[in-house]
Design an enzyme around this catalytic site. Structure first.
Site, short mmCIF file in Angstrom:
data_model
loop_
_atom_site.label_atom_id
_atom_site.label_comp_id
_atom_site.label_asym_id
_atom_site.label_seq_id
_atom_site.Cartn_x
_atom_site.Cartn_y
_atom_site.Cartn_z
N HIS A 15 8.68 -41.53 31.21
CA HIS A 15 7.78 -40.96 32.23
C HIS A 15 7.74 -41.91 33.42
O HIS A 15 7.78 -43.13 33.25
CB HIS A 15 6.36 -40.79 31.67
CG HIS A 15 5.53 -39.84 32.47
ND1 HIS A 15 4.90 -40.23 33.63
CD2 HIS A 15 5.27 -38.53 32.31
CE1 HIS A 15 4.27 -39.17 34.13
NE2 HIS A 15 4.48 -38.14 33.35
N ASP A 58 5.92 -33.34 26.83
CA ASP A 58 6.86 -32.27 26.47
C ASP A 58 7.44 -32.41 25.08
O ASP A 58 8.07 -31.48 24.58
CB ASP A 58 8.01 -32.24 27.49
CG ASP A 58 7.49 -31.83 28.85
OD1 ASP A 58 7.51 -32.68 29.76
OD2 ASP A 58 7.01 -30.70 28.97
#
Ligand code: SDX
Length: 433
Positions: A309, A367
């Site tokens: 991320h 996700d």
């Protein structure tokens, strides 16, 4: 927000070039205000991907990536996910406060007044191929809303913005469900305003005119939580796209359609679909090591989907919550021994023991587990990013409203570092070699 100190840019000889204000926010890194940098020094800054650049002032969401913190309006995502509803969080993002009971009722009633689409939009869907990706239908139908709602696209009018906000929030689930139904070849299911926001969406997706739709409480609760966890996330790629589109005073439906397009990318919201494809490709635990090595190989563009991320250099708090929800939902649906879930947990364990991932602070993100839950609920992988968009549209429209109210708002127009040809004279085609 105020500037209470300065920093100074000096050249190689130590000569001061200019003084720049430092502005403190409520929390998180302060900013150096470089708005006058070019005018005073003739220099641009260079920050591809904006890893060190704040593009705006915002009060909606705070992320502390080092400590895995996510808050909306000061409330921790863990508490919101556990104790509130998606429409309560939507109210918080739009108004800055959690609603009272009466405010919540009024807000829900306003949303319910806008769940239906103009019936002519059905013709719009019928122009698409049945095997079109539902995200392409979502982009098209959302952009098309601006052809039906001329009465609320005056972006400089507060009342118009408010009506458009309700329309986006209320109609996105209807459009998403219609996209799903269209690709399945099933008849559209109209919204049922006697249901809650999430139940309504589930019934529009899976309800059939020939039988009563039966809700599974654990599935409804899990989808409510998935919507809350995906509602807003600071200035991510799709939100920045909505802000950039909105900075030209484009209509809100077109701005949200632009945001959906950005979200579709596998590096962003498309990752939940890509995670399932990756797990299907890995197939068994015996092949995990092979794919971990591929992800580490600089000559191989394969990346571990659902890992890493830009901001979180710790566990994405949303991933932690979803890992628990995954266990609950799969247990309730009798699928907790699903190969997919077992494989995902094994992949996570092996990756987090590998120094490549540990050194780069690559942890599972939102996700990684969301797709497994959605698949267990009966959604095909092609609908995963559509559900992400349904949830994120409140973040997009809340950030758009915040920008439109900002007196410092200006059209987004970044500069560049030019590396092309210097001036040269035109050569006629006869003389070109
Ligand atoms: C979302 O911004 C948001 O807030 C987004 C989001 C939201 O709610 O809106 O949180 C939703 O988009 C989550 C992210 C979903 N995407 C993925 O899961 C796709 C896989 N992840 C990567 O593509 C990547 O991690 C990004 C895009 C998420 C972040 O990319 P960055 O910040 O540009 O990271 P980077 O490319 O600078 O990586 C740093 C290093 C590099 O290696 P070195 O050059 O240092 O040797 O880490 C490596 C990268 O190669 N790396 C990975 C990796 N992610 C980064 N290596 C293998 N697998 C990965 N997934």
């Amino acid at each position: 927000m105020g500037a209470n100190k300065k920093v100074y840019l000096v050249d190689e000889s130590g000569e001061r070039m200019c003084g720049l204000d430092v502005i403190e926010g409520t929390e998180g890194p302060p900013v150096i205000d470089i708005q006058k940098l070019y005018k005073e020094t003739g220099y641009f800054t260079y920050d591809p991907g904006f890893t060190s650049t704040a593009s705006c002032v915002s009060a909606l969401t705070y992320i502390d990536g080092e400590n895995g913190i996510l808050r909306h309006g000061g409330y921790a995502i863990e508490e919101l996910a556990e104790q509130s509803t998606f429409l309560e969080v939507s109210y918080l993002l739009l108004k800055g406060e959690l609603p009272t009971l009466e405010e919540k009722r009024d807000f829900e009633d306003m949303v319910l007044q806008h769940t239906m689409l103009h019936d002519q939009l059905q013709n719009f869907f019928r122009g698409f191929r049945r095997d079109a990706h539902p995200m392409s239908l979502l982009i098209g139908a959302t952009g098309a809303l601006s052809s039906f709602y001329h009465d609320s696209i005056n972006v400089n009018d507060e009342r118009s913005r408010e009506i458009s906000t309700y329309r986006v929030l209320a109609k996105m689930p209807t459009i998403a469900a219609m996209a799903f139904k269209y690709t399945k070849g099933e008849p559209f299911t109209y919204p049922d305003n006697g249901l809650g926001y999430v139940e309504n969406f589930q019934k529009m997706c899976f309800g059939l005119p020939v039988e009563e739709y039966k809700f599974i409480p654990e599935s409804v609760k899990a989808l409510e939580q998935i919507f809350i966890l995906h509602a807003d996330h600071e200035q991510n790629a799709s939100t920045s796209t909505v802000r950039t589109a909105g900075s030209s005073e484009a209509n809100p439906f077109g701005c949200v359609a632009a945001g959906i397009s950005s979200l579709w990318g596998p590096a962003h919201g498309g990752a939940n679909e890509a995670v399932l494809k990756m797990l299907d490709e890995i197939g068994t635990s015996s092949r995990i090591k092979e794919y971990i090595e591929k992800a580490k190989d600089k000559d191989d563009n394969f990346r571990l989907m659902g890992f890493g991320h830009r901001v979180y250099k710790n566990y994405d708090p949303r991933a932690s919550i979803l890992k628990g929800t995954c266990k609950e939902v799969l247990g309730a649906l009798g699928k907790d021994k699903e190969d997919l879930f077992v494989l995902a947990q094994e992949l996570e364990r092996i990756a987090l023991e590998d120094e490549y991932f540990v050194d780069r602070k690559l942890f599972p993100n939102v996700d990684f587990y969301s797709g497994i839950i959605l698949k267990a609920m009966g959604y095909p992988t092609s609908m995963f990013t559509v559900l992400f968009a349904v949830a994120r549209c409140v973040g997009w429209i809340a950030q758009w409203n915040e920008m439109m109210r900002d007196s410092d708002r200006r059209i987004s127009r970044p500069r560049q570092l030019y590396t092309g040809e210097r001036l040269r004279s035109f050569v006629s085609i006869e003389e070109r070699k």
